[in-house]
Design a protein around this motif. Structure first.
Motif, short mmCIF file in Angstrom:
data_model
loop_
_atom_site.label_atom_id
_atom_site.label_comp_id
_atom_site.label_asym_id
_atom_site.label_seq_id
_atom_site.Cartn_x
_atom_site.Cartn_y
_atom_site.Cartn_z
N LEU A 327 20.41 90.65 1.38
CA LEU A 327 20.86 91.66 0.68
C LEU A 327 21.94 92.35 1.80
O LEU A 327 22.87 92.91 1.13
CB LEU A 327 19.83 92.90 0.46
N GLN A 328 21.82 92.41 2.92
CA GLN A 328 22.92 93.03 3.71
C GLN A 328 24.01 92.04 3.55
O GLN A 328 25.36 92.60 3.63
CB GLN A 328 22.32 92.88 5.24
N ALA A 329 24.02 90.69 3.50
CA ALA A 329 25.17 89.83 3.34
C ALA A 329 25.70 90.19 1.97
O ALA A 329 27.07 90.10 1.77
CB ALA A 329 24.72 88.45 3.31
N LEU A 330 25.19 90.65 1.20
CA LEU A 330 25.63 90.79 -0.22
C LEU A 330 26.43 92.21 -0.06
O LEU A 330 27.46 92.37 -0.55
CB LEU A 330 24.59 91.07 -1.47
N GLU A 331 25.74 93.16 0.44
CA GLU A 331 26.49 94.51 0.51
C GLU A 331 27.69 94.31 1.58
O GLU A 331 28.65 95.14 1.51
CB GLU A 331 25.55 95.42 1.16
N SER A 337 34.01 94.03 -6.75
CA SER A 337 35.14 92.86 -6.81
C SER A 337 34.34 91.68 -7.66
O SER A 337 33.03 91.52 -7.56
CB SER A 337 35.45 92.46 -5.35
N LEU A 338 35.46 90.78 -7.92
CA LEU A 338 34.64 89.48 -8.51
C LEU A 338 33.81 88.73 -7.71
O LEU A 338 32.88 88.30 -8.12
CB LEU A 338 36.07 88.48 -9.17
N PRO A 339 34.18 88.51 -6.32
CA PRO A 339 33.38 87.61 -5.54
C PRO A 339 31.99 88.60 -5.15
O PRO A 339 31.06 87.91 -5.39
CB PRO A 339 34.04 87.94 -4.08
N TYR A 340 31.78 89.80 -5.31
CA TYR A 340 30.60 90.59 -5.32
C TYR A 340 29.99 90.41 -6.51
O TYR A 340 28.54 89.91 -6.58
CB TYR A 340 30.92 92.04 -4.93
N LEU A 341 30.46 90.49 -7.63
CA LEU A 341 30.00 90.33 -8.93
C LEU A 341 29.15 88.95 -9.10
O LEU A 341 27.99 88.61 -9.62
CB LEU A 341 30.82 90.57 -10.13
N LYS A 342 30.03 87.68 -8.65
CA LYS A 342 29.40 86.49 -8.72
C LYS A 342 28.47 86.27 -7.80
O LYS A 342 27.26 85.64 -8.07
CB LYS A 342 30.56 85.44 -8.45
#
Length: 385
Positions: A327-331, A337-342
């Motif tokens: 989850l920290q890597a995702l945050e 942003s598109l990379p975040y949503l994907k």
């Protein structure tokens, strides 16, 4: 069952393997154990599913593995890899590296942590997959390719991290039925038209011994059918003889023994994957589809422990990835942003119970490590094994 039709070239390939399997059955007197059929269907030189050139992984293949979904999988795993290497040796051996995506992403993640291994060895029997792994690494991490080596066999001795993602489920299994005090092994025969058919015979040897042991530990109703994985425990035990210091970390779908052989799981776990469709017919288009079975993790540690490996942890994939900082890597990605949503969509598949989060488990075995592994800091289910 409605599955996509193969191309003429693919069909011809499958027909070649089918003819080879038919000849093998005839030579054996008309019957072979299913484990032998599965081994040929997956690994026959130049013809088997994993040894020929068909595309297997990703959107264009037959299934998607966790590393193919998002590099965040490797970024989380990198924290566990770095800890094991710091406690042993900066060396990673990946068994069954698939497309090479995990190797590339893991090396990049370890580089970002300043914890690169001196060597990253890949152990894979498929020349076709080795070529694809080299291509993937060349594209994604060309400056790290000099650290990567391909092995033809298990090393005589090693230290560091031995990693296997979805390796055990592709090992051949024996199919068994427990019927009114008799144990029958399900094998493959040919009907009058030369088509593959199931045929049972009394179990013998190691299959009989293991089936009797399972029946002594689990409540099996009459007519209960399932699989016995003999190759997986033997493979894990072999690492016990060779690993001097470090950890064997395996990620796969399966259960502890009492869940694997639960009365409600009547019929077993054998499953096939073709063009992103799952179905139960292992005789469909040999060489063009994957054949898998879930893992009895109790059997894995039961074989590894006498060989010198201690159980370091066992938990769900979701809990392991949470412990390793998924989850920290995702945050760390830009919110919205598109990379975040994907990445967020991929993370859902990795951790949701109805997706990969609960079905996939992570087991670690090893020796000589002075600290508990961070991937099992919370939610360790070792007691369940």
């Amino acid at each position: 069952m409605s599955l996509p039709a193969p191309s003429p070239e693919a069909l011809q390939h499958s027909q070649q393997l089918t003819a080879a399997l038919q000849a093998r059955i005839a030579t054996a007197g008309g019957w072979i154990p299913f484990a032998e059929f599965m081994a040929e269907a997956l690994y026959a030189p130049g013809l088997g599913y994993y040894t020929a050139g068909a595309r297997k992984f990703g959107a264009a293949g037959d299934f998607v593995t966790a590393p193919e979904l998002t590099p965040l999988f490797a970024r989380a795993l990198a924290h566990q890899a770095a800890q094991v290497m710091a406690l042993s040796r900066p060396h990673i051996i990946e068994a069954g590296a698939g497309s090479g995506r995990l190797a590339a992403d893991l090396l990049l993640a370890l580089e970002a942590l300043g914890q690169l291994p001196d060597r990253y060895d890949i152990l894979d029997v498929s020349a076709d997959l080795r070529q694809r792994q080299h291509q993937t690494l060349t594209q994604r991490a060309p400056h790290l390719l000099e650290r990567v080596y391909w092995l033809d066999e298990l090393p005589a001795a090693c230290s560091g991290l031995v990693l296997g993602n979805e390796v055990l489920d592709a090992m051949p299994v024996h199919c068994v039925t427990w019927q009114d005090g008799t144990i029958l092994e399900k094998g493959v025969s040919l009907d009058g038209a030369g088509q593959f058919v199931w045929q049972e015979r009394p179990a013998t040897g190691r299959v009989l011994e293991e089936a009797v042991a399972v029946a002594g530990e689990c409540l099996l109703p009459p007519g209960f059918s399932s699989e016995l994985l003999l190759a997986g425990p033997a493979w894990a035990a072999t690492w016990g003889e060779r690993l001097q210091q470090g950890a064997l970390l395996l990620i796969d779908y399966g259960f502890p023994r009492r869940e694997f052989y639960h009365p409600q799981r009547h019929g077993g776990t054998l499953m096939c994957h073709y063009r992103h469709q799952a179905h139960p017919d292992p005789f469909y288009l040999p060489g063009l589809q994957d054949i898998t079975a879930h893992v009895d993790f109790t059997g894995i540690i039961a074989a590894a422990f006498p060989a010198g490996l201690e159980l370091l942890g066992y938990t769900s994939q979701a809990q392991f990835l949470f412990n390793c900082g998924l989850l920290q890597a995702l945050e760390a990605l830009e919110p919205g942003s598109l990379p975040y949503l994907k990445a967020a969509a991929a993370v859902q598949k990795l951790v949701q119970p109805q997706e990969m989060g609960e079905l996939f488990k992570v087991i670690a075995m090893g020796k000589g490590l002075a600290q508990p592994l961070l991937g099992f800091a919370r939610g360790d289910r070792s007691h369940a094994l």
